[in-house]
Design a protein around this motif. Structure first.
Motif, PDB file in Angstrom:
ATOM      1  N   UNK A 189       0.818  -1.213   0.000  1.00  0.00           N
ATOM      2  CA  UNK A 189       0.000   0.000   0.000  1.00  0.00           C
ATOM      3  C   UNK A 189       0.852   1.263   0.000  1.00  0.00           C
ATOM      4  N   UNK A 190       2.158   1.114   0.209  1.00  0.00           N
ATOM      5  CA  UNK A 190       3.055   2.261   0.163  1.00  0.00           C
ATOM      6  C   UNK A 190       3.656   2.464  -1.220  1.00  0.00           C
ATOM      7  N   UNK A 191       3.372   1.554  -2.163  1.00  0.00           N
ATOM      8  CA  UNK A 191       3.940   1.651  -3.505  1.00  0.00           C
ATOM      9  C   UNK A 191       3.046   2.544  -4.368  1.00  0.00           C
ATOM     10  N   UNK A 192       3.580   3.678  -4.778  1.00  0.00           N
ATOM     11  CA  UNK A 192       2.846   4.578  -5.660  1.00  0.00           C
ATOM     12  C   UNK A 192       3.766   5.051  -6.781  1.00  0.00           C
ATOM     13  N   UNK A 193       3.243   5.145  -8.034  1.00  0.00           N
ATOM     14  CA  UNK A 193       1.921   4.700  -8.484  1.00  0.00           C
ATOM     15  C   UNK A 193       1.838   3.179  -8.505  1.00  0.00           C
ATOM     16  N   UNK A 194       0.634   2.659  -8.618  1.00  0.00           N
ATOM     17  CA  UNK A 194       0.431   1.221  -8.506  1.00  0.00           C
ATOM     18  C   UNK A 194       1.082   0.429  -9.638  1.00  0.00           C
ATOM     19  N   UNK A 195       1.380   1.096 -10.766  1.00  0.00           N
ATOM     20  CA  UNK A 195       2.048   0.383 -11.861  1.00  0.00           C
ATOM     21  C   UNK A 195       3.427  -0.115 -11.451  1.00  0.00           C
ATOM     22  N   UNK A 196       3.974   0.447 -10.384  1.00  0.00           N
ATOM     23  CA  UNK A 196       5.299   0.028  -9.935  1.00  0.00           C
ATOM     24  C   UNK A 196       5.266  -1.260  -9.109  1.00  0.00           C
ATOM     25  N   UNK A 198       4.508  -4.461  -9.843  1.00  0.00           N
ATOM     26  CA  UNK A 198       5.243  -5.622 -10.386  1.00  0.00           C
ATOM     27  C   UNK A 198       6.757  -5.464 -10.279  1.00  0.00           C
ATOM     28  N   UNK A 199       7.281  -4.263 -10.571  1.00  0.00           N
ATOM     29  CA  UNK A 199       8.721  -4.038 -10.472  1.00  0.00           C
ATOM     30  C   UNK A 199       9.168  -4.120  -9.023  1.00  0.00           C
ATOM     31  N   UNK A 200       8.358  -3.575  -8.116  1.00  0.00           N
ATOM     32  CA  UNK A 200       8.669  -3.640  -6.682  1.00  0.00           C
ATOM     33  C   UNK A 200       8.714  -5.089  -6.205  1.00  0.00           C
ATOM     34  N   UNK A 201       7.763  -5.896  -6.647  1.00  0.00           N
ATOM     35  CA  UNK A 201       7.741  -7.294  -6.238  1.00  0.00           C
ATOM     36  C   UNK A 201       8.950  -8.049  -6.798  1.00  0.00           C
ATOM     37  N   UNK A 202       9.335  -7.741  -8.048  1.00  0.00           N
ATOM     38  CA  UNK A 202      10.537  -8.346  -8.616  1.00  0.00           C
ATOM     39  C   UNK A 202      11.762  -7.956  -7.799  1.00  0.00           C
ATOM     40  N   UNK A 203      11.816  -6.680  -7.411  1.00  0.00           N
ATOM     41  CA  UNK A 203      12.939  -6.197  -6.605  1.00  0.00           C
ATOM     42  C   UNK A 203      13.017  -6.929  -5.270  1.00  0.00           C
ATOM     43  N   UNK A 204      11.879  -7.037  -4.575  1.00  0.00           N
ATOM     44  CA  UNK A 204      11.887  -7.698  -3.267  1.00  0.00           C
ATOM     45  C   UNK A 204      12.160  -9.194  -3.403  1.00  0.00           C
ATOM     46  N   UNK A 205      11.687  -9.802  -4.497  1.00  0.00           N
ATOM     47  CA  UNK A 205      12.014 -11.217  -4.716  1.00  0.00           C
ATOM     48  C   UNK A 205      13.522 -11.381  -4.863  1.00  0.00           C
ATOM     49  N   UNK A 356       2.046   6.628   6.250  1.00  0.00           N
ATOM     50  CA  UNK A 356       2.564   5.332   5.825  1.00  0.00           C
ATOM     51  C   UNK A 356       4.042   5.469   5.469  1.00  0.00           C
ATOM     52  N   UNK A 357       4.697   4.357   5.399  1.00  0.00           N
ATOM     53  CA  UNK A 357       6.067   4.321   4.878  1.00  0.00           C
ATOM     54  C   UNK A 357       6.045   4.791   3.421  1.00  0.00           C
ATOM     55  N   UNK A 358       7.096   5.473   3.006  1.00  0.00           N
ATOM     56  CA  UNK A 358       7.233   5.854   1.605  1.00  0.00           C
ATOM     57  C   UNK A 358       8.370   5.044   0.985  1.00  0.00           C
ATOM     58  N   UNK A 359       8.183   4.642  -0.267  1.00  0.00           N
ATOM     59  CA  UNK A 359       9.179   3.843  -0.970  1.00  0.00           C
ATOM     60  C   UNK A 359       9.671   4.625  -2.179  1.00  0.00           C
ATOM     61  N   UNK A 360      10.968   4.927  -2.205  1.00  0.00           N
ATOM     62  CA  UNK A 360      11.561   5.728  -3.268  1.00  0.00           C
ATOM     63  C   UNK A 360      12.349   4.817  -4.204  1.00  0.00           C
ATOM     64  N   UNK A 361      11.979   4.807  -5.455  1.00  0.00           N
ATOM     65  CA  UNK A 361      12.650   3.935  -6.430  1.00  0.00           C
ATOM     66  C   UNK A 361      14.024   4.492  -6.775  1.00  0.00           C
ATOM     67  N   UNK A 362      15.019   3.620  -6.685  1.00  0.00           N
ATOM     68  CA  UNK A 362      16.385   3.953  -7.083  1.00  0.00           C
ATOM     69  C   UNK A 362      16.834   2.909  -8.095  1.00  0.00           C
ATOM     70  N   UNK A 363      16.875   3.293  -9.376  1.00  0.00           N
ATOM     71  CA  UNK A 363      17.232   2.351 -10.434  1.00  0.00           C
ATOM     72  C   UNK A 363      18.694   1.946 -10.332  1.00  0.00           C
ATOM     73  N   UNK A 364      18.973   0.710 -10.772  1.00  0.00           N
ATOM     74  CA  UNK A 364      20.344   0.206 -10.740  1.00  0.00           C
ATOM     75  C   UNK A 364      21.278   1.088 -11.546  1.00  0.00           C
ATOM     76  N   UNK A 369      20.629  -5.206 -12.633  1.00  0.00           N
ATOM     77  CA  UNK A 369      20.099  -5.426 -11.293  1.00  0.00           C
ATOM     78  C   UNK A 369      18.769  -4.694 -11.129  1.00  0.00           C
ATOM     79  N   UNK A 370      17.816  -5.315 -10.450  1.00  0.00           N
ATOM     80  CA  UNK A 370      16.517  -4.654 -10.241  1.00  0.00           C
ATOM     81  C   UNK A 370      16.679  -3.367  -9.454  1.00  0.00           C
ATOM     82  N   UNK A 371      15.749  -2.430  -9.604  1.00  0.00           N
ATOM     83  CA  UNK A 371      15.823  -1.199  -8.823  1.00  0.00           C
ATOM     84  C   UNK A 371      15.636  -1.489  -7.332  1.00  0.00           C
ATOM     85  N   UNK A 372      16.126  -0.596  -6.524  1.00  0.00           N
ATOM     86  CA  UNK A 372      15.947  -0.691  -5.075  1.00  0.00           C
ATOM     87  C   UNK A 372      14.863   0.295  -4.663  1.00  0.00           C
ATOM     88  N   UNK A 373      13.950  -0.136  -3.825  1.00  0.00           N
ATOM     89  CA  UNK A 373      12.906   0.746  -3.302  1.00  0.00           C
ATOM     90  C   UNK A 373      13.293   1.136  -1.876  1.00  0.00           C
TER      91      UNK A 373
END
Length: 444
Positions: A189-196, A198-205, A356-364, A369-373
């Motif tokens: 619920x902290x991932x915005x916009x929601x299109x991110x 799938x990428x966030x889940x790939x990153x955490x995986x 809520x926690x905020x998640x900031x995307x930092x691309x590799x 390598x997947x981006x870091x949130x």
């Protein structure tokens, strides 16, 4: 307390998203919120607290319905409701519904239930409050978001697109989150916009769930992919007899180092071979994807992007409010989770952020390598008041340690060295209706 309503100080918070299925019931900022409310319990200011939407995550409750959700909230967060009651004895507390807790506007019984804790639930889309000689317009902001707009306000059967996303995705994440190696899925619920997502889940995986041995084996290849792709192209040119000098020079150079050179040569060959295969598969797939996207666009299947414009609709809405109410100089909203201040038509658009926690995307920075949130907190309350004929907007921060040391792996921390997000809140902004002052740029 002394003073008139026009002299009142307004504290605004929003987007607490308290409650939800299983792991979503955890409120990581509860202590900070209780401290903030306790401070208002003893303030001698003529103040009012406005909770500007999405105080509660009612959409994320899928096992109960209606007023049963309030029962669950009372049972789960007794300290919060007790503190609201005490704070409400000292200052007025006004609760405005958002989209996640739109049900508060759908059941009149909620008004009485909240009144028992000295909270005035206003079931309308927006409210107006005087400030000095001017006025503040408050609304949650979801009405400017096509994916979360409530077309028939107060109707219990209204289900915009965002409703389905939160009941099917967010609530499910809360049910499954504790099954991971680390309890991270609830942060969806902290991932915005929601299109991110799938990428966030790939990153955490990759950084959290993947077998460590597999990850450490993949890291060198992914880091070297760009070099390997060049090597693959050079190898292809050598095989075709177009240009053999780079391969021959490298082979000759590494041959001087015996076994070590042979091992390095073998590693380069493997990397180049794999990179070549990926290029052979990836290029046609990219072209195919591009062609399919163009075809879809021609037919207009997806005419509306899911990514919501977090700026233009709110500027337009503020202009409309300022034109309809010449006293209004502040348009205060939440919803987008981005604390910022902007100027329009001699007034201010003020976003109250999120707790809520905020998640900031930092691309590799290298390789594939997947981006870091990168996680952070920006717990804040907006303070709006009149001083010397001017309307003043301040952000007051509730300090909370960064969660990054516990939530980021060593690899993620190394990849984000020197690239941590700026979590500074906007500076004080003063607006004079006749001579508006340019506010600071929005914080990242």
């Amino acid at each position: 307390m002394d003073g008139t309503a026009d002299d009142r100080v307004y504290y605004v918070i929003s987007d607490l998203h308290i409650g939800g299925d299983e792991q979503l019931e955890e409120v990581e900022f509860l202590d900070e919120l209780l401290d903030f409310l306790a401070r208002l319990e003893t303030t001698d200011e003529d103040a009012e607290l406005v909770i500007n939407g999405d105080a509660f995550g009612l959409w994320e409750f899928t096992g109960v319905s209606g007023l049963e959700k309030f029962d669950v909230l009372e049972e789960t967060y007794p300290s919060l409701f007790e503190q609201l009651e005490r704070t409400g004895e000292n200052i007025p507390i006004t609760l405005v519904p958002g989209n996640h807790d739109h049900e508060l506007a759908a059941y009149d019984e909620y008004v009485e239930r909240f009144a028992a804790y000295n909270v005035d639930l206003v079931q309308s889309k927006s409210i107006t409050r005087p400030v000095g000689e001017n006025a503040i317009h408050f609304e949650h902001g979801n009405q400017q978001d096509p994916n979360n707009r409530i077309e028939d306000w107060g109707d219990t059967n209204v289900t915009p697109l965002g409703y389905y996303y939160n009941t099917l995705v967010t609530s499910r994440a809360g049910q499954l989150s504790d099954r991971g190696r680390y309890n991270w899925l609830k942060d969806v619920q902290a991932v915005t916009p929601t299109e991110r997502v799938p990428v966030w889940m790939l990153s955490k995986y990759f950084y959290r769930e993947m077998n460590p041995l597999l990850r450490y084996a993949l890291v060198p290849f992914l880091l070297l992919f760009n070099i390997s792709a060049i090597l693959a192209i050079l190898a292809a040119l050598n095989l075709l007899g177009v240009w053999s000098a780079p391969v021959e020079t490298t082979s000759s150079f590494l041959g001087q180092f015996g076994t070590v050179g042979a091992a390095i040569w073998f590693l380069l060959v493997v990397n180049a071979s794999l990179a070549g295969l990926l290029l052979l598969v990836g290029i046609p797939l990219y072209l195919l994807r591009r062609d399919i996207k163009k075809t879809i666009n021609r037919f207009g299947v997806f005419e509306t992007d899911l990514t919501v414009d977090t700026d233009t609709p709110y500027r337009d809405a503020a202009r409309e409010v300022f034109e309809e109410n010449e006293d209004a100089v502040v348009f205060c909203y939440g919803h987008t989770h981005r604390p910022n201040v902007r100027r329009v038509n001699g007034g201010l658009i003020v976003n109250s952020g999120t707790w809520l926690k905020r998640l900031h995307r930092r691309d590799g920075i290298i390789g594939l390598l997947p981006p870091v949130f990168y996680p952070s907190y920006q717990l804040c309350a907006v303070r709006i008041t009149a001083e010397d004929g001017q309307v003043v907007v301040d952000y007051e921060e509730a300090q909370k340690p960064s969660p990054s040391p516990e939530e980021l792996t060593l690899t993620e921390r190394l990849l984000t060295l020197g690239r941590t997000p700026d979590t500074e809140l906007p500076d004080r902004t003063v607006v004079e209706p006749e001579q508006p002052v340019t506010p600071p740029e929005p914080a990242e």
